[in-house]
Design an enzyme around this catalytic site. Structure first.
Site, PDB file in Angstrom:
ATOM      1  N   TRP A  59      40.721  55.027 137.240  1.00  0.00           N
ATOM      2  CA  TRP A  59      42.046  55.683 137.284  1.00  0.00           C
ATOM      3  C   TRP A  59      41.908  57.177 137.561  1.00  0.00           C
ATOM      4  CZ3 TRP A  59      44.105  59.621 134.229  1.00  0.00           C
ATOM      5  CH2 TRP A  59      45.484  59.844 134.339  1.00  0.00           C
ATOM      6  N   HIS A  60      40.821  57.763 137.031  1.00  0.00           N
ATOM      7  CA  HIS A  60      40.641  59.202 137.197  1.00  0.00           C
ATOM      8  C   HIS A  60      40.328  59.579 138.635  1.00  0.00           C
ATOM      9  CE1 HIS A  60      40.393  59.315 132.807  1.00  0.00           C
ATOM     10  NE2 HIS A  60      40.650  60.593 132.916  1.00  0.00           N
ATOM     11  N   GLY A  61      39.708  58.700 139.379  1.00  0.00           N
ATOM     12  CA  GLY A  61      39.381  59.069 140.744  1.00  0.00           C
ATOM     13  C   GLY A  61      38.751  57.935 141.506  1.00  0.00           C
TER      14      GLY A  61
END
Lengths: 330, 468
Positions: free
Chosen positions: B324-326
Site C-alpha cells: 500500500w505504501h508504494g
C-alpha cells in the site's frame, strides 16, 4: 476560543511573520518564474519590505541568518570572462585526455599516445546538473566505487538551470567545483527547469521559446561551455531524455537544440543525445524512468552513465578507459 | 498545494474566514468546505477531481443500495462490487507500472523481449487514502456499524482537504456525526490547533528537511561512498526524518481540521518508545494500522484460528500494508520484515507474562527501535540491492564520517528524545500558550514561523507520504 479571537491571532501571526520575513519573501518572489504571479507578489511585498525596514522588524531575521551563515544571493560571483579566441581554435591542453575531434575546417590532429589510467592517476570527472542528473550522479559514483582508475565528484541541485542565475548561479558554482576537484571532464545535465521566461542582457524578459529566448539561452549555454573549456577541460553536455508528457518533451527539445547548436560549434564539447537510450524505435518512452516520466530510475542512471563513459572513451586516445561493469544487481 | 507554503496559508485563512460567515456545519458551510476541498485537490492536479467525485458517487450509491437491500446476498454482492471497483482503480493508477516493470525485468533476466513501453499513468495524489476511507465507509454500512450519510455529508467527508492528500485515515463514524452538529458560532480549540500547526511545521520543515539533505539523501544515494558511521547516522536519521515528516504533516492536518471545528483521531503516539513491534503498530500511523486490523486482518481470521493461520494473516496484512505504501519490492520487503518479526514476537511471548522492569523495558525499546530501523532501510532505499549495499557498508565500510556533524547528531537525538517527553508536559505547554492573550499568541506564532523559515532548508520539499 471564539472565531473572532482566532482570526485576530491568525492575522497577527501571519502579518507579523510577513513583516519580519519580508526580505526573504521578496527574494523568493524575485527568483520565481517571470509572469503575472511574480509581478503581483513583488507589488505586494515591496511595500512590506519598506515598512519592515523602517520598523526594524527585519533585524531579528537578519541576525539569525548571520548567526547561521545564511545568505540569500544566488551564489558566489561568477568568474570574470577572459577574452576568448574563436571556438575552433581552442584545443584541449593540459589534461591527459586528448580528444580525437578535428577542429572545423582543419585536418585531424595526430593520434595522441594512449594514457594508462591508474589508481594513482585516475580519470577525474565532475558530473552534475539539475534533479534529472540525480541518478546519473549516483550511478557514476557507484561505478567509480568499483573502478579505482576513475575519480568522480558530483553535484546536482534540484530546481536549477541556466535561465535563473539569480536563483542558482551554475557558472559560479561550477567554477568553484572545478577549482576544487580539477576534473578533466565535466559532465553536465541541465535544462528540465529552464522552460520559463528569462531576462535578457538588455533588461527585458524573453518568453520561453521565442527567438530572443533561444538566442539568450544559447549564449548562456555557450558561455558555460567556454568557461569549462578555457580551463582545459572537456565538456560532455548531456541532452535531456525523452519525456512522457509530449508537450513537456517538446519544450525540452527547444532547450536541447539550443545547447546542441552551441556544442556543435565547439571542439572539446561533446553532446550526448540521450533520447535513443530511453525510447524505442517509434520514439515512445520506455522504462528506466521514475513514475513521474521525467526523472531517471536507478537503472536509467546506470544506462546514461555507461553511455557517457562510452562517449568519453570513443573520443579519447585512451583505450584503457574501460567500460563500467554491466548487469549490476538491483 | 503543500501545507508548508504561503499559498496554503492564504488559502486556509480565506476558507476559515469565509466559514465563519455562515452557521457552522449547516448546508452552506458544508458546500463551502466541499468547494474549498475540490479547489485544494485541483491545485495538485485538476484532472483527477473527476476521479475523486466518481469515487464519492460510486461509494455513496453502494452504501445507499446496501442499506436499502433486504437480502444478504444482494448486500454482499454490492459490497464486493464497491470494494473491487475501489481496489481496481487504486491498482491501475498505483501498481500497473510496477507490475509492468517487474515483468519486464523478469523477461530481461530470462533473455526475452525488449523493454516494455512505459505505461502513461500519473498517480493521483491521495488515492490510497481516500480509497481506504471509502472502503471503510461501505464496509461499516454493510456491517451495520454506521448509517449511510447524506450525499453532501459523505462528499465532504471524502474530499475534506486537511486529510484528502495524506490522511489520517478517518472513519466515517468518527467524522460524519461531527457534521450533524449545528451551532451559530462554535467554540474552537484554537490554542491546541495553533500549537499543533507550529509544531508540525517545525518537525516537517526543520527536522525532517535538515536530516534529509544533511545525511539521509547523500548516503542512501551512494552507500558505497560512505563509511559505516555515516550509514548508521543515515539510518537513524531516516527513522527520525520519516517520523518528523509524517507526524508533522498529521499535526498540521489535525490542527487545520480543529480550526474548522472537526476533530481527527491521533495518528502517532511516540512510536520509537515502543517496547515491541505490536506496541509500535499501536503508536505508528495508528489510523492505518487500525484500518488494516479491522478491514483486512480480522476478516482474514485474525488470531482466531491456529497459530499457523494467525501467522499467515499477520504476514498477509503486513505484506499488503507494505505494498500500500508504494509500488516497489522494497515496500514489500519492508512489510515482510514487520510481518516476520510480529509473527516471531507473538510466538516468543505466548504464555509468558510481560515483564515491565526498567532494564528489560529499555532493552525491549532498543531492540524494537532497531528492528524498525532495519525495515526503514528497505522502505527508503531505491532498490533491494541498495538496501543490502547499505547493510553491507555497516559491516565493511571504513573511512571518515564527515557527514556526521554535531547538528546531525543533535537532530537525531532530539527526534528520538522527544518520544520520551511525557504527554502531560506537551499538554501543559499547549495550555499555557492557549491562556495567552490573542495578541501575544499571534506574536509567539509569528516568531515561530520566522524561526522555522530560518532554520529550514531552502526550497519546499513534499511530504514523504503525499504520493501514497
Amino acid at each position: 476560543m471564539r472565531p473572532r479571537q482566532l482570526l485576530l491571532v491568525i492575522v497577527i501571526a501571519l502579518g507579523l511573520a510577513a513583516l519580519m520575513d519580508a526580505r526573504s519573501l521578496e527574494r523568493s518572489a524575485q527568483t520565481s518564474p517571470f509572469g503575472l504571479r511574480r509581478s503581483v507578489e513583488l507589488t505586494v511585498l515591496r511595500p512590506l519590505v519598506t515598512v519592515s525596514d523602517h520598523l526594524a522588524l527585519d533585524r531579528p531575521r537578519m541576525a539569525l541568518d548571520a548567526l547561521l551563515h545564511r545568505s540569500d544571493d544566488g551564489g558566489p560571483a561568477p568568474p570574470e570572462p577572459a577574452s576568448l579566441p574563436p571556438p575552433q581554435q581552442v584545443r584541449v591542453a593540459s589534461s591527459g585526455l586528448r580528444l580525437r575531434l578535428p577542429a572545423t575546417g582543419e585536418a585531424s590532429p595526430p593520434p595522441a599516445a594512449p594514457r594508462v589510467r591508474t589508481a594513482a592517476d585516475p580519470l577525474r570527472l565532475w558530473v552534475g546538473g539539475d534533479s534529472v542528473a540525480g541518478f546519473l550522479c549516483y550511478e557514476m559514483e557507484a561505478i567509480a566505487e568499483h573502478d579505482p582508475a576513475l575519480a568522480v565528484r558530483t553535484h546536482f541541485q534540484i530546481s536549477t538551470g541556466l535561465s535563473r542565475p539569480d536563483y542558482y548561479d551554475w557558472p559560479a558554482h561550477l567554477a568553484q567545483d572545478t577549482a576544487t576537484g580539477n576534473p578533466e571532464v565535466v559532465v553536465l545535465l541541465v535544462g528540465a527547469n529552464d522552460d520559463q521566461p528569462l531576462e535578457t542582457p538588455g533588461g527585458g524578459v524573453a518568453d520561453f521559446a521565442t527567438p530572443e529566448w533561444v538566442t539568450e539561452y544559447g549564449r548562456r549555454a555557450g558561455a558555460l561551455m567556454d568557461q569549462v573549456r578555457r580551463e582545459g577541460r572537456t565538456v560532455v553536455w548531456v541532452g535531456l531524455p525523452v519525456m512522457r508528457a509530449h508537450d513537456f518533451g517538446a519544450r525540452m527539445d527547444v532547450i536541447d537544440n539550443a545547447a546542441r547548436r552551441q556544442a556543435a560549434r565547439r571542439p572539446g564539447v561533446l553532446f550526448l543525445d540521450s533520447r535513443p537510450l530511453f525510447s524505442d524505435d517509434s520514439g515512445a518512452l520506455t522504462l528506466m524512468r521514475a513514475p513521474d516520466g521525467v526523472h531517471l530510475s536507478p537503472q536509467g542512471g546506470t544506462r546514461l552513465a555507461e553511455a557517457v563513459l562510452r562517449l568519453i572513451r570513443d573520443h579519447s586516445a585512451d583505450p584503457a578507459l574501460a567500460l563500467p561493469r554491466t548487469g549490476r544487481a538491483r | 498545494m503543500l501545507f508548508t507554503t504561503v499559498d496554503f496559508a492564504v488559502f486556509f485563512t480565506t476558507v476559515l474566514a469565509l466559514s465563519w460567515l455562515v452557521p457552522a456545519f449547516g448546508t452552506r458551510w458544508k458546500l463551502l468546505v466541499l468547494l474549498s476541498s475540490y479547489v485544494f485537490y485541483a491545485w495538485w492536479d485538476w484532472r483527477f477531481c473527476g476521479l475523486l467525485a466518481a469515487s464519492t458517487a460510486l461509494n455513496q450509491a453502494a452504501a445507499e443500495a446496501i442499506a436499502r437491500s433486504r437480502t444478504a446476498a444482494t448486500r454482499r454482492t454490492l459490497l464486493v462490487l464497491a470494494i473491487a471497483a475501489g481496489l481496481a482503480t487504486l491498482g491501475f493508477f498505483k501498481y500497473a507500472g510496477f507490475f509492468a516493470s517487474s515483468l519486464a525485468n523478469a523477461l530481461g533476466h530470462l533473455g526475452l523481449g525488449a523493454p516494455l513501453p512505459l505505461l502513461q499513468v500519473v498517480l493521483p495524489v491521495g488515492i490510497s487514502f481516500f480509497t481506504f476511507q471509502a472502503i471503510s465507509y461501505v464496509v461499516d454500512v454493510y456491517r451495520g456499524t454506521t448509517e449511510p450519510a447524506s450525499r453532501l455529508d459523505f462528499a465532504v467527508y471524502l474530499a475534506f482537504f486537511p486529510h484528502v492528500v495524506a490522511g489520517p485515515i478517518v472513519r466515517a463514524r468518527e467524522f460524519i456525526p461531527q457534521l450533524r452538529r449545528s451551532t451559530a458560532e462554535p467554540r474552537l480549540d484554537g490554542g491546541r490547533a495553533i500549537s499543533l500547526i507550529l509544531g508540525g511545521l517545525f518537525k516537517k520543515v526543520v527536522l525532517a528537511g535538515f536530516l534529509s539533505t544533511a545525511v539521509v539523501d547523500p548516503v542512501f544515494g551512494a552507500p558505497g561512498a560512505h563509511s559505516r558511521v555515516e550509514v548508521l547516522a543515515a539510518v537513524y536519521g531516516y527513522a527520525v526524518q520519516i517520523w518528523a515528516d509524517f507526524s508533522g504533516y498529521t499535526d498540521i492536518a489535525i490542527g487545520c481540521a480543529l480550526l474548522l471545528g472537526i476533530r481527527f483521531p491521533a495518528n502517532f503516539d511516540a512510536p520509537y518508545a515502543a517496547t515491541s513491534l505490536q506496541d509500535f503498530w499501536r503508536r505508528w500511523h495508528m489510523t492505518l494500522s487500525r484500518w488494516l486490523r479491522d478491514y483486512l486482518y480480522i476478516p482474514l481470521g485474525g488470531s482466531r484460528g491456529s497459530s499457523l493461520l494467525t501467522a499467515r494473516n499477520l504476514m498477509l496484512t503486513m505484506l499488503l500494508g507494505g505494498l500500500w505504501h508504494g509500488a516497489a519490492w522494497t515496500f514489500v520487503v519492508w512489510g515482510g520484515i514487520h510481518g516476520g518479526f510480529l509473527v516471531a514476537e507473538r510466538r516468543l511471548r505466548r504464555g509468558r507474562p510481560r515483564v515491565e522492569t526498567g532494564v528489560n523495558r529499555a532493552l525491549a525499546r532498543l531492540l524494537t527501535f532497531h528492528v524498525v530501523c532495519l525495515a526503514w532501510i528497505f522502505f527508503r532505499a531505491d532498490s533491494v540491492a541498495t538496501a543490502f549495499s547499505l547493510l553491507g557498508r555497516l559491516v565493511t565500510g571504513g573511512g571518515p564520517a564527515s557527514l556526521v556533524t554535531v547538528p546531525v547528531v543533535l537532530a537525531i537525538a532530539a527526534g528520538i528524545g522527544v518520544q520520551y517527553v511525557p504527554a502531560g508536559t506537551v499538554a501543559r505547554l499547549t495550555a499555557r500558550f492557549a491562556q495567552l492573550r490573542p495578541a501575544f499568541q499571534g506574536g509567539v506564532a509569528a516568531a515561530a514561523l520566522v524561526g522555522i523559515g530560518v532554520l529550514g532548508p531552502q526550497g519546499v520539499a513534499p511530504f514523504i507520504y503525499y504520493r501514497f
